[in-house]
Design a protein around this motif. Structure first.
Motif, PDB file in Angstrom:
ATOM      1  N   GLY A   1       0.738  -1.046   0.075  1.00  0.00           N
ATOM      2  CA  GLY A   1       0.356  -0.321   0.268  1.00  0.00           C
ATOM      3  C   GLY A   1       0.724   1.490   0.111  1.00  0.00           C
ATOM      4  O   GLY A   1       0.409   1.893  -1.264  1.00  0.00           O
ATOM      5  N   ILE A   2       2.255   1.277   1.063  1.00  0.00           N
ATOM      6  CA  ILE A   2       2.660   2.413   1.200  1.00  0.00           C
ATOM      7  C   ILE A   2       3.160   3.108  -0.586  1.00  0.00           C
ATOM      8  O   ILE A   2       3.577   3.553  -1.320  1.00  0.00           O
ATOM      9  N   ALA A   3       3.913   1.785  -1.511  1.00  0.00           N
ATOM     10  CA  ALA A   3       4.596   1.170  -2.067  1.00  0.00           C
ATOM     11  C   ALA A   3       3.117   2.267  -3.590  1.00  0.00           C
ATOM     12  O   ALA A   3       3.580   2.978  -4.455  1.00  0.00           O
ATOM     13  N   GLY A   4       2.542   1.680  -3.212  1.00  0.00           N
ATOM     14  CA  GLY A   4       1.425   2.062  -4.350  1.00  0.00           C
ATOM     15  C   GLY A   4       0.854   3.849  -3.919  1.00  0.00           C
ATOM     16  O   GLY A   4       0.973   4.052  -4.985  1.00  0.00           O
ATOM     17  N   ALA A   5       1.316   4.212  -2.692  1.00  0.00           N
ATOM     18  CA  ALA A   5       0.189   5.200  -2.712  1.00  0.00           C
ATOM     19  C   ALA A   5       1.654   6.124  -2.968  1.00  0.00           C
ATOM     20  O   ALA A   5       1.912   7.437  -3.772  1.00  0.00           O
ATOM     21  N   ARG A   6       2.820   6.449  -2.901  1.00  0.00           N
ATOM     22  CA  ARG A   6       3.675   6.754  -3.243  1.00  0.00           C
ATOM     23  C   ARG A   6       4.230   6.866  -4.664  1.00  0.00           C
ATOM     24  O   ARG A   6       4.999   7.827  -5.143  1.00  0.00           O
ATOM     25  N   THR A   7       3.769   5.602  -5.745  1.00  0.00           N
ATOM     26  CA  THR A   7       3.995   5.475  -6.712  1.00  0.00           C
ATOM     27  C   THR A   7       2.995   6.757  -7.675  1.00  0.00           C
ATOM     28  O   THR A   7       2.747   7.322  -8.329  1.00  0.00           O
ATOM     29  N   TRP A   8       1.765   6.696  -6.964  1.00  0.00           N
ATOM     30  CA  TRP A   8       0.593   7.317  -7.160  1.00  0.00           C
ATOM     31  C   TRP A   8       0.642   8.950  -7.046  1.00  0.00           C
ATOM     32  O   TRP A   8       0.715   9.382  -8.541  1.00  0.00           O
ATOM     33  N   ILE A   9       1.362   8.893  -5.866  1.00  0.00           N
ATOM     34  CA  ILE A   9       1.087  10.449  -5.595  1.00  0.00           C
ATOM     35  C   ILE A   9       2.854  10.758  -6.957  1.00  0.00           C
ATOM     36  O   ILE A   9       2.631  12.133  -7.529  1.00  0.00           O
ATOM     37  N   GLY A  10       4.039  10.275  -7.420  1.00  0.00           N
ATOM     38  CA  GLY A  10       5.145  10.618  -7.196  1.00  0.00           C
ATOM     39  C   GLY A  10       4.515  10.556  -8.863  1.00  0.00           C
ATOM     40  O   GLY A  10       5.891  11.598  -9.505  1.00  0.00           O
ATOM     41  N   ASP A  11       4.169   9.443  -9.590  1.00  0.00           N
ATOM     42  CA  ASP A  11       4.149   8.969 -11.242  1.00  0.00           C
ATOM     43  C   ASP A  11       3.349   8.334 -11.826  1.00  0.00           C
ATOM     44  O   ASP A  11       3.129   7.242 -11.519  1.00  0.00           O
ATOM     45  N   ARG A  12       1.994   8.647 -11.416  1.00  0.00           N
ATOM     46  CA  ARG A  12       0.340   8.170 -11.008  1.00  0.00           C
ATOM     47  C   ARG A  12       0.220   7.466 -12.937  1.00  0.00           C
ATOM     48  O   ARG A  12       0.048   6.736 -12.729  1.00  0.00           O
ATOM     49  N   GLY A  13       1.249   8.497 -13.825  1.00  0.00           N
ATOM     50  CA  GLY A  13       1.176   8.147 -15.410  1.00  0.00           C
ATOM     51  C   GLY A  13       1.971   6.591 -15.734  1.00  0.00           C
ATOM     52  O   GLY A  13       1.349   6.108 -16.976  1.00  0.00           O
ATOM     53  N   SER A  14       2.292   6.023 -14.475  1.00  0.00           N
ATOM     54  CA  SER A  14       3.911   5.967 -15.491  1.00  0.00           C
ATOM     55  C   SER A  14       3.273   4.388 -15.210  1.00  0.00           C
ATOM     56  O   SER A  14       2.571   3.422 -15.194  1.00  0.00           O
ATOM     57  N   ALA A  15       4.694   3.239 -16.379  1.00  0.00           N
ATOM     58  CA  ALA A  15       4.868   1.748 -15.994  1.00  0.00           C
ATOM     59  C   ALA A  15       4.832   1.383 -14.516  1.00  0.00           C
ATOM     60  O   ALA A  15       4.287   0.315 -14.272  1.00  0.00           O
ATOM     61  N   GLY A  16       5.311   1.498 -13.932  1.00  0.00           N
ATOM     62  CA  GLY A  16       5.093   1.511 -12.895  1.00  0.00           C
ATOM     63  C   GLY A  16       4.008   1.703 -12.317  1.00  0.00           C
ATOM     64  O   GLY A  16       3.414   0.268 -11.146  1.00  0.00           O
ATOM     65  N   MET A  17       3.129   2.330 -12.017  1.00  0.00           N
ATOM     66  CA  MET A  17       2.009   2.509 -11.170  1.00  0.00           C
ATOM     67  C   MET A  17       1.388   1.353 -12.080  1.00  0.00           C
ATOM     68  O   MET A  17       0.456   0.602 -11.637  1.00  0.00           O
ATOM     69  N   LYS A  18       0.756   0.991 -14.013  1.00  0.00           N
ATOM     70  CA  LYS A  18      -0.050   0.518 -14.653  1.00  0.00           C
ATOM     71  C   LYS A  18       1.130  -1.933 -14.245  1.00  0.00           C
ATOM     72  O   LYS A  18      -0.193  -1.877 -13.475  1.00  0.00           O
ATOM     73  N   LEU A  19       2.472  -1.453 -13.473  1.00  0.00           N
ATOM     74  CA  LEU A  19       2.495  -3.026 -12.900  1.00  0.00           C
ATOM     75  C   LEU A  19       1.941  -3.078 -11.644  1.00  0.00           C
ATOM     76  O   LEU A  19       1.816  -4.242 -11.037  1.00  0.00           O
ATOM     77  N   TRP A  20       1.439  -1.866 -10.957  1.00  0.00           N
ATOM     78  CA  TRP A  20       1.429  -1.932  -9.624  1.00  0.00           C
ATOM     79  C   TRP A  20       0.045  -2.433  -9.495  1.00  0.00           C
ATOM     80  O   TRP A  20      -0.429  -3.443  -8.390  1.00  0.00           O
ATOM     81  N   TRP A  21      -0.537  -1.856 -10.432  1.00  0.00           N
ATOM     82  CA  TRP A  21      -2.262  -2.670 -10.565  1.00  0.00           C
ATOM     83  C   TRP A  21      -1.728  -3.672 -10.679  1.00  0.00           C
ATOM     84  O   TRP A  21      -3.436  -4.547 -10.293  1.00  0.00           O
ATOM     85  N   LEU A  22      -1.328  -4.355 -12.382  1.00  0.00           N
ATOM     86  CA  LEU A  22      -1.485  -5.391 -12.176  1.00  0.00           C
ATOM     87  C   LEU A  22      -1.091  -6.455 -11.102  1.00  0.00           C
ATOM     88  O   LEU A  22      -1.820  -7.217 -11.138  1.00  0.00           O
TER      89      LEU A  22
END
Length: 150
Positions: free
Chosen positions: A58-79
């Motif tokens: 959850g912390i990693a997801g929130a931090r990615t969302w805050i800093g890089d919402r449209g990134s490949a990382g955020m897509k990988l987090w959701w996957l």
């Protein structure tokens, strides 16, 4: 939305859905009858381990969302969260050990891809996923062993 609220929402989402899925898909008698390897941890360990991991996720997801919402990382987090939440229903709910193995292998691959992708952009987030990768690696070995033994 402010940062603390984003962190809180992600943690509540991940822990809440994870716990709900766990309660709906308890291992039960079927799992007890399966042949398991000697390195199978006691059942009581899974709840605390996953709770800690879900908080880190959850912390990693929130931090990615805050800093890089449209990134490949955020897509990988959701996957990875989709695959994570799918494994228990497949393995315990439907009692499908082989498809469960496919789900957990895919989950492990996505976790590792997330770590690699985030490492360049936010090393802290990547580090938060290291214990998760270790646990899922172990769970993959456990799942594969159960498939082999049964």
């Amino acid at each position: 939305m402010n940062k603390p609220a984003t962190y809180l929402l992600f943690i509540i989402f991940v822990v809440g859905i994870g716990v709900l899925i766990g309660f709906i898909n308890l291992p039960g008698e079927w799992y007890q009858t399966l042949a398991k390897p000697q390195f199978t941890p006691p059942n009581w360990l899974f709840g605390p381990a996953w709770t800690i991991l879900y908080i880190l996720i959850g912390i990693a997801g929130a931090r990615t969302w805050i800093g890089d919402r449209g990134s490949a990382g955020m897509k990988l987090w959701w996957l990875q969260i989709l695959l994570n939440f799918s494994w228990s229903p497949v393995f315990f709910g439907f009692r499908l050990t082989v498809p469960g193995l496919f789900v957990i292998v895919a989950l492990l691959v996505v976790i590792l891809c997330f770590i690699v992708e985030r490492w360049r952009r936010d090393g802290t987030v990547a580090l938060l996923f290291i214990p998760y990768a270790a646990w899922v690696s172990f769970a993959t070995l456990l799942n594969a062993s159960i498939v082999y033994l049964n």
